[in-house]
Design a protein around this motif. Sequence first.
Motif, mmCIF file in Angstrom:
data_model
loop_
_atom_site.group_PDB
_atom_site.id
_atom_site.type_symbol
_atom_site.label_atom_id
_atom_site.label_comp_id
_atom_site.label_asym_id
_atom_site.label_seq_id
_atom_site.Cartn_x
_atom_site.Cartn_y
_atom_site.Cartn_z
ATOM 1 N N VAL A 11 0.996 -1.098 0.066
ATOM 2 C CA VAL A 11 -0.114 0.042 -0.486
ATOM 3 C C VAL A 11 1.287 1.049 -0.204
ATOM 4 C CG1 VAL A 11 -1.795 1.753 1.527
ATOM 5 C CG2 VAL A 11 -1.699 -0.967 1.417
ATOM 6 N N LYS A 12 1.961 1.239 0.484
ATOM 7 C CA LYS A 12 2.810 2.126 0.564
ATOM 8 C C LYS A 12 3.791 2.734 -0.508
ATOM 9 C CE LYS A 12 3.641 2.435 5.595
ATOM 10 N NZ LYS A 12 4.954 2.275 6.856
ATOM 11 N N LEU B 240 -2.597 -13.250 6.055
ATOM 12 C CA LEU B 240 -3.264 -12.542 4.878
ATOM 13 C C LEU B 240 -4.139 -11.756 5.190
ATOM 14 C CD1 LEU B 240 -1.657 -11.246 2.651
ATOM 15 C CD2 LEU B 240 -3.248 -13.188 0.949
ATOM 16 N N HIS B 241 -5.327 -12.040 5.621
ATOM 17 C CA HIS B 241 -6.317 -11.438 5.832
ATOM 18 C C HIS B 241 -6.508 -10.426 6.956
ATOM 19 C CE1 HIS B 241 -10.052 -13.536 3.441
ATOM 20 N NE2 HIS B 241 -8.749 -14.294 3.270
ATOM 21 N N HIS C 130 -7.290 -5.900 6.474
ATOM 22 C CA HIS C 130 -7.686 -5.690 7.652
ATOM 23 C C HIS C 130 -7.869 -3.789 7.467
ATOM 24 C CE1 HIS C 130 -10.861 -5.294 9.934
ATOM 25 N NE2 HIS C 130 -10.967 -5.262 10.907
ATOM 26 N N PRO C 131 -6.734 -3.288 7.838
ATOM 27 C CA PRO C 131 -7.467 -2.364 8.218
ATOM 28 C C PRO C 131 -7.477 -1.354 6.773
ATOM 29 C CG PRO C 131 -5.383 -3.348 9.184
ATOM 30 C CD PRO C 131 -5.256 -4.138 7.905
ATOM 31 N N ASN D 70 -10.013 -0.444 1.208
ATOM 32 C CA ASN D 70 -10.026 -0.225 -0.682
ATOM 33 C C ASN D 70 -9.595 -1.842 -0.683
ATOM 34 O OD1 ASN D 70 -7.675 0.456 1.118
ATOM 35 N ND2 ASN D 70 -7.426 0.876 -1.198
ATOM 36 N N VAL D 71 -8.890 -2.803 -0.075
ATOM 37 C CA VAL D 71 -7.975 -3.634 -0.260
ATOM 38 C C VAL D 71 -9.256 -5.731 -0.650
ATOM 39 C CG1 VAL D 71 -6.595 -5.817 0.531
ATOM 40 C CG2 VAL D 71 -5.913 -3.032 0.421
ATOM 41 N N ARG D 72 -9.423 -6.013 -1.635
ATOM 42 C CA ARG D 72 -10.311 -6.907 -1.666
ATOM 43 C C ARG D 72 -8.980 -7.831 -1.451
ATOM 44 N NH1 ARG D 72 -13.931 -6.556 -6.284
ATOM 45 N NH2 ARG D 72 -14.963 -7.993 -5.740
ATOM 46 N N LEU D 73 -9.466 -9.365 -1.490
ATOM 47 C CA LEU D 73 -8.756 -10.630 -1.692
ATOM 48 C C LEU D 73 -9.661 -11.759 -1.772
ATOM 49 C CD1 LEU D 73 -6.679 -11.129 2.184
ATOM 50 C CD2 LEU D 73 -5.584 -9.736 -0.176
#
Length: 601
Positions: free
Chosen positions: A204-205, A230-231, A235-236, A239-242
Amino acid sequence: MFQESEHGKWTVSSSDESADEQAGLEKPSTSLSQPSGQNEDRGPHYPCSEARKAAHKRKSSPLKYNDGSFPPKMAPAPKQKPSQEGLGWCLSSSDDEDDFKGQGGKIEAEANVGQKECWAPKEPATTHKLPLNHKSAEPSEKMQDTWDLLNGENSFRFFLTKVNGIKSKYNTGALHIKDILSPLFGSLVSSAQFNYCIDVKWLVKQYPKEFREKPLLIVHGEKRESKAELHEQAHPYKNVRLCQAKLDIAFGTHHTKMMLLHYEEGFRVVIHTSNLIDDDWYQKTQGIWLSSLYPRLPPGSAESDGESHTNFKSDLISYLKSYNSPTLNEWVEIIKQHDFSETRVYLLGSTPGRYQNNEKEKWGHLRLRKLLKEHATQVTDQHSWPVIGQFSSIGSMGADQSKWLCSEFRDSLASLGNSVKTLTNHEVPIHLVYPTVDNVRQSLEGYPAGGSLPYSIQTAQKQLWLHSYFHKWSAETSGRSHAMPHIKTYMRASPDFQKIAWFLVTSANLSKAAWGAFEKNGTQLMIRSYELGVLFLPSEFGVDTGYFQVKENIFSDNPVLSFPVPYDLPLEKYESKDRPWIWNIPYIRAPDTHGNMWVPK
């Protein structure tokens, strides 16, 4: 049971043959990593292989070299010591290291992410205009210089990753992940990251601040505890989906490394060899193919519109559909809306399954065989043109070369055009490029670089015959000999190494799990893992000789279209003292560039 060869004599331990199939795919660990701040030297905070965990441990708790002996608590049991007769690499630690004269100590200390150099984004060649809403992002003169520099200079769109700790001239034209995700490449709407080893926080960074909350899909192959970890990482980030890739055949992995980048201005595909972790973008040699910016098709266009001569668009859609995921079907619909007609490379993928009849030629080494027969051009004396494989790990090849390497695998890679008379492929030489122990020891990272070269002693002991094919890793012309390779490339070269008939950059290591292996007397191809790469053929780049000239200096401006092979040619065969790097045995007879030894456990 003892085996003996030119490499020495050793005891062959018993091990599960099927388990070795995942060697070369960085054997995944299913154990949960430690919470932050609790015994962090036991492993990184993201799911990864046992080899990488060992490297992390040695970075956190280095063992300083003294007189070449183990610290008392690390002393191996007597039964593990190799006999002095015919010292082999099996359980020795770089046998011929007595001539070590010092490497200048520590070349460069590992730096924290926040302390690393910030690289200025460099856009590769493109025929498209600068995104309108970024024209005022920098002074116009500087922006124009950047786009003039990048426009038309890289016909192949093949790049290496930037390496920290080498001269800046050797990073010319190289890319970091922050460059790829830069606003200069487009105004991001959403993205998908396909990979094997993933550090979500770090990933993300790498996105610019203005893109960090854009929808991000992560496609992975984690199961059980690693999936839960990984989940927890993701979690924080709302916008991220796995998306979990199905791995129904034992010992398979989701090894594909690809980015799908959807912009306001269009669409881009990036196929590369790096894991989504800091170490893989720091001091390693990695490969990247980065597409041009694909424009959106006009409304009402047919589904078949925007296809390239290489069928890249339909092949990418076919690959995504192989996941059988509704989430990825959303990306298929986005791809259909864009014009891929400028693409000059062929897509080469592997997906898990057992394939028969025409389905066999869709994936793995049979896919490569089909492409080479249909689209490559025959060359004079082609039986003498060697097949060259370069990789970062190795799976179980079988009891001898006839079991896979010099039969079905070589038959595929030695294919070159359709001839009435089938070439006797057993005449085609095979050269394999894999780092030696000294390559790793003298690298920028030192011994921990071997954590990304997970060739195990259990596998190596059973295929001593393989090592007669080995050649050293060398990349002096690109200034990267000390940046260990995680890139994987395959090609067909002339005997003098001045020409290549084709070139492939891929995630696939040298393993049956990645490339596929015949079953049922050759009527069925079984593949365990997801892999992805791109194939470069001369005919697609307007070269009618049937081969590319090899670019002598990958940084030079050569008016003739020549291919930038990422390591030195001609190849240098292993000498008698050279041993292939094996990650899970100790090396204590000479220090690495940080003054340390390697004791993985």
